[in-house]
Design a protein around this motif. Sequence first.
Motif, PDB file in Angstrom:
ATOM      1  N   PHE A 101       0.850  -1.197   0.000  1.00  0.00           N
ATOM      2  CA  PHE A 101       0.000   0.000   0.000  1.00  0.00           C
ATOM      3  C   PHE A 101       0.881   1.240   0.000  1.00  0.00           C
ATOM      4  O   PHE A 101       1.869   1.315   0.726  1.00  0.00           O
ATOM      5  CB  PHE A 101      -0.908  -0.010   1.231  1.00  0.00           C
ATOM      6  N   HIS A 102       0.518   2.225  -0.805  1.00  0.00           N
ATOM      7  CA  HIS A 102       1.363   3.410  -0.954  1.00  0.00           C
ATOM      8  C   HIS A 102       0.563   4.685  -0.756  1.00  0.00           C
ATOM      9  O   HIS A 102      -0.675   4.706  -0.822  1.00  0.00           O
ATOM     10  CB  HIS A 102       2.025   3.426  -2.334  1.00  0.00           C
ATOM     11  N   GLY A 103       1.285   5.758  -0.538  1.00  0.00           N
ATOM     12  CA  GLY A 103       0.670   7.072  -0.469  1.00  0.00           C
ATOM     13  C   GLY A 103       0.757   7.746  -1.829  1.00  0.00           C
ATOM     14  O   GLY A 103       0.875   7.096  -2.860  1.00  0.00           O
ATOM     15  N   TRP A 104       0.721   9.060  -1.795  1.00  0.00           N
ATOM     16  CA  TRP A 104       0.915   9.829  -3.025  1.00  0.00           C
ATOM     17  C   TRP A 104       1.574  11.145  -2.619  1.00  0.00           C
ATOM     18  O   TRP A 104       2.004  11.295  -1.475  1.00  0.00           O
ATOM     19  CB  TRP A 104      -0.419  10.047  -3.758  1.00  0.00           C
ATOM     20  N   VAL A 184      -0.894 -12.186  -7.635  1.00  0.00           N
ATOM     21  CA  VAL A 184      -0.781 -10.766  -7.332  1.00  0.00           C
ATOM     22  C   VAL A 184      -1.303 -10.586  -5.913  1.00  0.00           C
ATOM     23  O   VAL A 184      -2.283 -11.201  -5.518  1.00  0.00           O
ATOM     24  CB  VAL A 184      -1.590  -9.890  -8.326  1.00  0.00           C
ATOM     25  N   ALA A 185      -0.615  -9.748  -5.125  1.00  0.00           N
ATOM     26  CA  ALA A 185      -1.018  -9.575  -3.735  1.00  0.00           C
ATOM     27  C   ALA A 185      -0.727  -8.154  -3.275  1.00  0.00           C
ATOM     28  O   ALA A 185       0.120  -7.453  -3.829  1.00  0.00           O
ATOM     29  CB  ALA A 185      -0.294 -10.577  -2.837  1.00  0.00           C
ATOM     30  N   SER A 186      -1.447  -7.756  -2.234  1.00  0.00           N
ATOM     31  CA  SER A 186      -1.246  -6.452  -1.613  1.00  0.00           C
ATOM     32  C   SER A 186      -1.763  -6.519  -0.185  1.00  0.00           C
ATOM     33  O   SER A 186      -2.470  -7.465   0.187  1.00  0.00           O
ATOM     34  CB  SER A 186      -1.988  -5.357  -2.390  1.00  0.00           C
ATOM     35  N   ASN A 187      -1.411  -5.507   0.608  1.00  0.00           N
ATOM     36  CA  ASN A 187      -1.946  -5.442   1.958  1.00  0.00           C
ATOM     37  C   ASN A 187      -3.228  -4.621   2.027  1.00  0.00           C
ATOM     38  O   ASN A 187      -3.785  -4.439   3.119  1.00  0.00           O
ATOM     39  CB  ASN A 187      -0.915  -4.895   2.952  1.00  0.00           C
ATOM     40  N   ARG A 188      -3.699  -4.131   0.892  1.00  0.00           N
ATOM     41  CA  ARG A 188      -5.026  -3.523   0.785  1.00  0.00           C
ATOM     42  C   ARG A 188      -5.620  -3.875  -0.570  1.00  0.00           C
ATOM     43  O   ARG A 188      -4.897  -3.934  -1.571  1.00  0.00           O
ATOM     44  CB  ARG A 188      -4.969  -2.003   0.922  1.00  0.00           C
ATOM     45  N   LEU A 189      -6.918  -4.076  -0.599  1.00  0.00           N
ATOM     46  CA  LEU A 189      -7.597  -4.254  -1.874  1.00  0.00           C
ATOM     47  C   LEU A 189      -7.459  -2.959  -2.662  1.00  0.00           C
ATOM     48  O   LEU A 189      -7.763  -1.876  -2.153  1.00  0.00           O
ATOM     49  CB  LEU A 189      -9.067  -4.591  -1.641  1.00  0.00           C
ATOM     50  N   CYS A 190      -6.997  -3.067  -3.914  1.00  0.00           N
ATOM     51  CA  CYS A 190      -6.652  -1.870  -4.680  1.00  0.00           C
ATOM     52  C   CYS A 190      -6.740  -2.174  -6.168  1.00  0.00           C
ATOM     53  O   CYS A 190      -6.999  -3.302  -6.577  1.00  0.00           O
ATOM     54  CB  CYS A 190      -5.236  -1.412  -4.319  1.00  0.00           C
ATOM     55  N   SER A 191      -6.520  -1.147  -6.968  1.00  0.00           N
ATOM     56  CA  SER A 191      -6.582  -1.311  -8.424  1.00  0.00           C
ATOM     57  C   SER A 191      -5.691  -2.448  -8.893  1.00  0.00           C
ATOM     58  O   SER A 191      -6.089  -3.258  -9.738  1.00  0.00           O
ATOM     59  CB  SER A 191      -6.176  -0.012  -9.121  1.00  0.00           C
ATOM     60  N   ALA A 192      -4.467  -2.517  -8.375  1.00  0.00           N
ATOM     61  CA  ALA A 192      -3.507  -3.511  -8.858  1.00  0.00           C
ATOM     62  C   ALA A 192      -4.000  -4.940  -8.650  1.00  0.00           C
ATOM     63  O   ALA A 192      -3.757  -5.817  -9.481  1.00  0.00           O
ATOM     64  CB  ALA A 192      -2.157  -3.316  -8.171  1.00  0.00           C
ATOM     65  N   VAL A 205      -5.042 -10.684  -0.572  1.00  0.00           N
ATOM     66  CA  VAL A 205      -4.926  -9.441   0.183  1.00  0.00           C
ATOM     67  C   VAL A 205      -4.715  -9.821   1.641  1.00  0.00           C
ATOM     68  O   VAL A 205      -5.595 -10.409   2.263  1.00  0.00           O
ATOM     69  CB  VAL A 205      -6.189  -8.554   0.054  1.00  0.00           C
ATOM     70  N   TYR A 206      -3.532  -9.533   2.159  1.00  0.00           N
ATOM     71  CA  TYR A 206      -3.220  -9.897   3.535  1.00  0.00           C
ATOM     72  C   TYR A 206      -2.106  -8.992   4.053  1.00  0.00           C
ATOM     73  O   TYR A 206      -1.450  -8.298   3.290  1.00  0.00           O
ATOM     74  CB  TYR A 206      -2.802 -11.367   3.629  1.00  0.00           C
ATOM     75  N   GLY A 207      -1.886  -9.034   5.362  1.00  0.00           N
ATOM     76  CA  GLY A 207      -0.815  -8.235   5.956  1.00  0.00           C
ATOM     77  C   GLY A 207      -1.331  -6.935   6.549  1.00  0.00           C
ATOM     78  O   GLY A 207      -2.481  -6.536   6.344  1.00  0.00           O
ATOM     79  N   ASP A 208      -0.460  -6.270   7.289  1.00  0.00           N
ATOM     80  CA  ASP A 208      -0.780  -4.992   7.922  1.00  0.00           C
ATOM     81  C   ASP A 208      -1.218  -3.990   6.856  1.00  0.00           C
ATOM     82  O   ASP A 208      -0.441  -3.652   5.961  1.00  0.00           O
ATOM     83  CB  ASP A 208       0.454  -4.479   8.667  1.00  0.00           C
ATOM     84  N   PRO A 209      -2.476  -3.490   6.907  1.00  0.00           N
ATOM     85  CA  PRO A 209      -2.937  -2.551   5.880  1.00  0.00           C
ATOM     86  C   PRO A 209      -2.282  -1.172   5.963  1.00  0.00           C
ATOM     87  O   PRO A 209      -2.477  -0.345   5.071  1.00  0.00           O
ATOM     88  CB  PRO A 209      -4.450  -2.460   6.146  1.00  0.00           C
ATOM     89  N   MET A 210      -1.512  -0.931   7.022  1.00  0.00           N
ATOM     90  CA  MET A 210      -0.828   0.346   7.220  1.00  0.00           C
ATOM     91  C   MET A 210      -1.829   1.506   7.310  1.00  0.00           C
ATOM     92  O   MET A 210      -3.044   1.313   7.180  1.00  0.00           O
ATOM     93  CB  MET A 210       0.226   0.597   6.146  1.00  0.00           C
ATOM     94  N   VAL A 211      -1.309   2.694   7.523  1.00  0.00           N
ATOM     95  CA  VAL A 211      -2.154   3.863   7.753  1.00  0.00           C
ATOM     96  C   VAL A 211      -1.735   4.972   6.802  1.00  0.00           C
ATOM     97  O   VAL A 211      -0.550   5.265   6.658  1.00  0.00           O
ATOM     98  CB  VAL A 211      -2.036   4.354   9.217  1.00  0.00           C
ATOM     99  N   GLN A 222     -11.115   1.304   5.276  1.00  0.00           N
ATOM    100  CA  GLN A 222     -10.647  -0.071   5.216  1.00  0.00           C
ATOM    101  C   GLN A 222     -11.639  -1.045   5.852  1.00  0.00           C
ATOM    102  O   GLN A 222     -11.811  -2.170   5.376  1.00  0.00           O
ATOM    103  CB  GLN A 222      -9.282  -0.172   5.901  1.00  0.00           C
ATOM    104  N   ALA A 223     -12.306  -0.618   6.905  1.00  0.00           N
ATOM    105  CA  ALA A 223     -13.270  -1.496   7.569  1.00  0.00           C
ATOM    106  C   ALA A 223     -14.398  -1.886   6.617  1.00  0.00           C
ATOM    107  O   ALA A 223     -14.810  -3.060   6.569  1.00  0.00           O
ATOM    108  CB  ALA A 223     -13.840  -0.810   8.807  1.00  0.00           C
ATOM    109  N   ARG A 224     -14.880  -0.932   5.841  1.00  0.00           N
ATOM    110  CA  ARG A 224     -15.950  -1.249   4.891  1.00  0.00           C
ATOM    111  C   ARG A 224     -15.450  -2.155   3.774  1.00  0.00           C
ATOM    112  O   ARG A 224     -16.147  -3.081   3.345  1.00  0.00           O
ATOM    113  CB  ARG A 224     -16.523   0.040   4.293  1.00  0.00           C
ATOM    114  N   ILE A 225     -14.242  -1.913   3.302  1.00  0.00           N
ATOM    115  CA  ILE A 225     -13.685  -2.746   2.227  1.00  0.00           C
ATOM    116  C   ILE A 225     -13.601  -4.203   2.661  1.00  0.00           C
ATOM    117  O   ILE A 225     -13.990  -5.126   1.928  1.00  0.00           O
ATOM    118  CB  ILE A 225     -12.305  -2.212   1.799  1.00  0.00           C
ATOM    119  N   GLN A 226     -13.103  -4.443   3.864  1.00  0.00           N
ATOM    120  CA  GLN A 226     -12.993  -5.811   4.359  1.00  0.00           C
ATOM    121  C   GLN A 226     -14.358  -6.443   4.575  1.00  0.00           C
ATOM    122  O   GLN A 226     -14.541  -7.640   4.374  1.00  0.00           O
ATOM    123  CB  GLN A 226     -12.186  -5.818   5.657  1.00  0.00           C
ATOM    124  N   ARG A 227     -15.321  -5.625   4.969  1.00  0.00           N
ATOM    125  CA  ARG A 227     -16.676  -6.126   5.211  1.00  0.00           C
ATOM    126  C   ARG A 227     -17.413  -6.422   3.906  1.00  0.00           C
ATOM    127  O   ARG A 227     -18.151  -7.403   3.804  1.00  0.00           O
ATOM    128  CB  ARG A 227     -17.436  -5.083   6.028  1.00  0.00           C
TER     129      ARG A 227
END
Length: 272
Positions: A101-104, A184-192, A205-211, A222-227
């Motif tokens: 997961f990245h910022g901008w 393909v994997a990420s710590n947040r569900l995302c475009s990639a 999708v697993y791991g610390d989703p970071m902030v 993030q809570a809604r995405i996981q739900r």
Amino acid sequence: MHHANHYYGHSHVLARYCGIDGDPPRLHGYLQHGWNIGDGMAADHEFVAGTPLLLWSERTRRRAWSLGRRETYVVGSPWAYLLLQDQAPPVRRDGTIWYPFHGWEGQHVQGDHDRLIAEIKDTEPGPVTVCLYWQEFRTASVRRRYERAGFRVICHGYRGGWWEDLDPLFLHRQLDELRKHRRVASNRLCSAVFYGALAGCESAVYGDPMVLDRENLAFGGQARIQRQWPELHGTRTDPVVAREIAVAELGADRLLPPEELTRILGWTGVPR
């Protein structure tokens, strides 16, 4: 044209699909440039009232409509159009491409990269390619952590901004990389993750989703995405289900013929 319409070479992919060579002409509307759980638009963008929103999917259009956005059109994602144009023969896939997961430019991510690296090592069975956003890639302290872990570390490039440093081949490089990997994997569900699922990868999708610094939680975060998308979270997911969801979220079932897309984008009469 709003400068975000050029991000990741999106306008170039659409222009090529419409048979337009060279730089894409002015696009009449705001084109969704990334997957999100709101109306498809970036929260920090200012909009001119009455200008159409050009959205990836019917799901996004319904959310936009519920928020009072009336000038909306479902056109499908540039990624789905790219796959339609670039139907390369199958190649042998191996390993995992991982997108932390990245910022901008305006917001940065805070999290424990070392803990994430440990989770990746414990989970992935094959070689791992870590793809960093350009900010993290240029931050030596972050990049070197992944390199020291033994991962291949890459960056797809710079997305462009304010009509400068545009990169028409960004998505092409991403597609080439995804097609080389089995997962393909990420710590947040995302475009990639959706891109990879549509391109034939198994997804996780697993791991610390970071902030994210000053993260906007207006749509549930993030809570809604996981739900809402539990099927896509975990170290192993059903590839058939993941692809079905990716088709719906990326609008791969709503792609328009070139003539109709040309009309909606305001490109009628542009020389071919």
